[in-house]
Design a protein around this motif. Sequence first.
Motif, PDB file in Angstrom:
ATOM      1  N   SER A 141      -2.017  -1.482   2.607  1.00 25.94           N
ATOM      2  CA  SER A 141      -1.634  -1.964   1.270  1.00 25.94           C
ATOM      3  C   SER A 141      -1.122  -0.824   0.403  1.00 25.94           C
ATOM      4  O   SER A 141      -0.111  -0.969  -0.303  1.00 25.94           O
ATOM      5  N   ILE A 145       2.686  -0.380  -1.098  1.00 23.18           N
ATOM      6  CA  ILE A 145       2.948  -0.130  -2.523  1.00 23.18           C
ATOM      7  C   ILE A 145       3.848   1.100  -2.691  1.00 23.18           C
ATOM      8  O   ILE A 145       4.818   1.086  -3.455  1.00 23.18           O
ATOM      9  N   PHE A 149       7.661   0.985  -4.021  1.00 26.26           N
ATOM     10  CA  PHE A 149       8.096   1.712  -5.220  1.00 26.26           C
ATOM     11  C   PHE A 149       9.433   2.419  -4.962  1.00 26.26           C
ATOM     12  O   PHE A 149      10.344   2.374  -5.800  1.00 26.26           O
ATOM     13  N   ILE A 165       6.968   0.539 -11.552  1.00 27.93           N
ATOM     14  CA  ILE A 165       5.572   0.133 -11.360  1.00 27.93           C
ATOM     15  C   ILE A 165       5.319  -1.239 -11.959  1.00 27.93           C
ATOM     16  O   ILE A 165       4.684  -2.104 -11.338  1.00 27.93           O
ATOM     17  N   ALA A 166       5.840  -1.481 -13.165  1.00 27.61           N
ATOM     18  CA  ALA A 166       5.670  -2.784 -13.816  1.00 27.61           C
ATOM     19  C   ALA A 166       6.289  -3.896 -12.980  1.00 27.61           C
ATOM     20  O   ALA A 166       5.713  -4.986 -12.839  1.00 27.61           O
ATOM     21  N   LEU A 168       6.704  -3.951  -9.707  1.00 29.16           N
ATOM     22  CA  LEU A 168       5.849  -4.193  -8.541  1.00 29.16           C
ATOM     23  C   LEU A 168       4.595  -4.980  -8.912  1.00 29.16           C
ATOM     24  O   LEU A 168       4.179  -5.878  -8.178  1.00 29.16           O
ATOM     25  N   VAL A 169       4.003  -4.647 -10.056  1.00 32.49           N
ATOM     26  CA  VAL A 169       2.785  -5.349 -10.496  1.00 32.49           C
ATOM     27  C   VAL A 169       3.093  -6.828 -10.771  1.00 32.49           C
ATOM     28  O   VAL A 169       2.368  -7.716 -10.306  1.00 32.49           O
ATOM     29  N   LEU A 170       4.159  -7.099 -11.503  1.00 34.79           N
ATOM     30  CA  LEU A 170       4.530  -8.491 -11.822  1.00 34.79           C
ATOM     31  C   LEU A 170       4.884  -9.268 -10.548  1.00 34.79           C
ATOM     32  O   LEU A 170       4.502 -10.429 -10.394  1.00 34.79           O
ATOM     33  N   SER A 171       5.600  -8.628  -9.643  1.00 28.29           N
ATOM     34  CA  SER A 171       5.958  -9.280  -8.374  1.00 28.29           C
ATOM     35  C   SER A 171       4.714  -9.534  -7.533  1.00 28.29           C
ATOM     36  O   SER A 171       4.599 -10.566  -6.870  1.00 28.29           O
ATOM     37  N   GLY A 172       3.774  -8.578  -7.576  1.00 24.00           N
ATOM     38  CA  GLY A 172       2.512  -8.746  -6.859  1.00 24.00           C
ATOM     39  C   GLY A 172       1.706  -9.914  -7.390  1.00 24.00           C
ATOM     40  O   GLY A 172       1.116 -10.679  -6.625  1.00 24.00           O
ATOM     41  N   LEU A 173       1.693 -10.089  -8.700  1.00 25.97           N
ATOM     42  CA  LEU A 173       0.990 -11.231  -9.303  1.00 25.97           C
ATOM     43  C   LEU A 173       1.606 -12.551  -8.856  1.00 25.97           C
ATOM     44  O   LEU A 173       0.891 -13.502  -8.524  1.00 25.97           O
ATOM     45  N   TYR A 175       3.276 -13.040  -6.120  1.00 29.17           N
ATOM     46  CA  TYR A 175       2.956 -13.157  -4.700  1.00 29.17           C
ATOM     47  C   TYR A 175       1.548 -13.705  -4.487  1.00 29.17           C
ATOM     48  O   TYR A 175       1.341 -14.652  -3.725  1.00 29.17           O
TER      49      TYR A 175
END
Length: 199
Positions: A141, A145, A149, A165-166, A168-173, A175
């Motif tokens: 994981s 990440i 990035f 980073i933002a 990736l975080v939003l896309s992760g949420l 997902y």
Amino acid sequence: MQKSPQLNPSIQTMFSQSTAVLSQPSVATFEKFEWRGGVQSAYLYVLVAAVVSAVIAAIFAPFHREVTFFGQLLTRLILVPLGFAVFTGAVYAIGKSLFKGTGTYAEVAYTFALFYVPLSILGTVIGIIPILGWLANVLISLAIIYFGFLAVQSSMNIRTNGEGIALLVLSGLAYFLVYAIVGGLLASVFIAGAVLSGT
């Protein structure tokens, strides 16, 4: 230098590109390959990962009482490509709308496939070892990440660290939300099947 797209690279070509990306991680390395394949190539490569992961997980399913052979096979074949589609779709849509990214979905999908496929297969192989399973998930994981990035900076041309980073975080949420819903539905189907069959 003018880009000359190679829209149908072979699996062997994509594997060698994956090797380059994993062994020389940088935005420049990703940019070298981001236009050499399209959406179809990316999903074909991801399907290879799904099949390999499904077969490995299914073979070792008897050692994990909570999941059957066919349960592992079916869920991996569905969830691996679906998870990839949701995450890369979110990277492209959110990157384009919120962060003014200039890449194409083909570049996002192909770039992400180059590191996602080998890392997901590696995660499945290491994950079958009981003691190392949880550690493998954490390490894989973190690697995803990190490479994600770099891939965001390359494929969407978003060079600000905070924005990358933002994104990736939003896309992760996005997902995890879709993954939880679909995973819950699949679990319900298997539970219902087990109840009806009396096992």
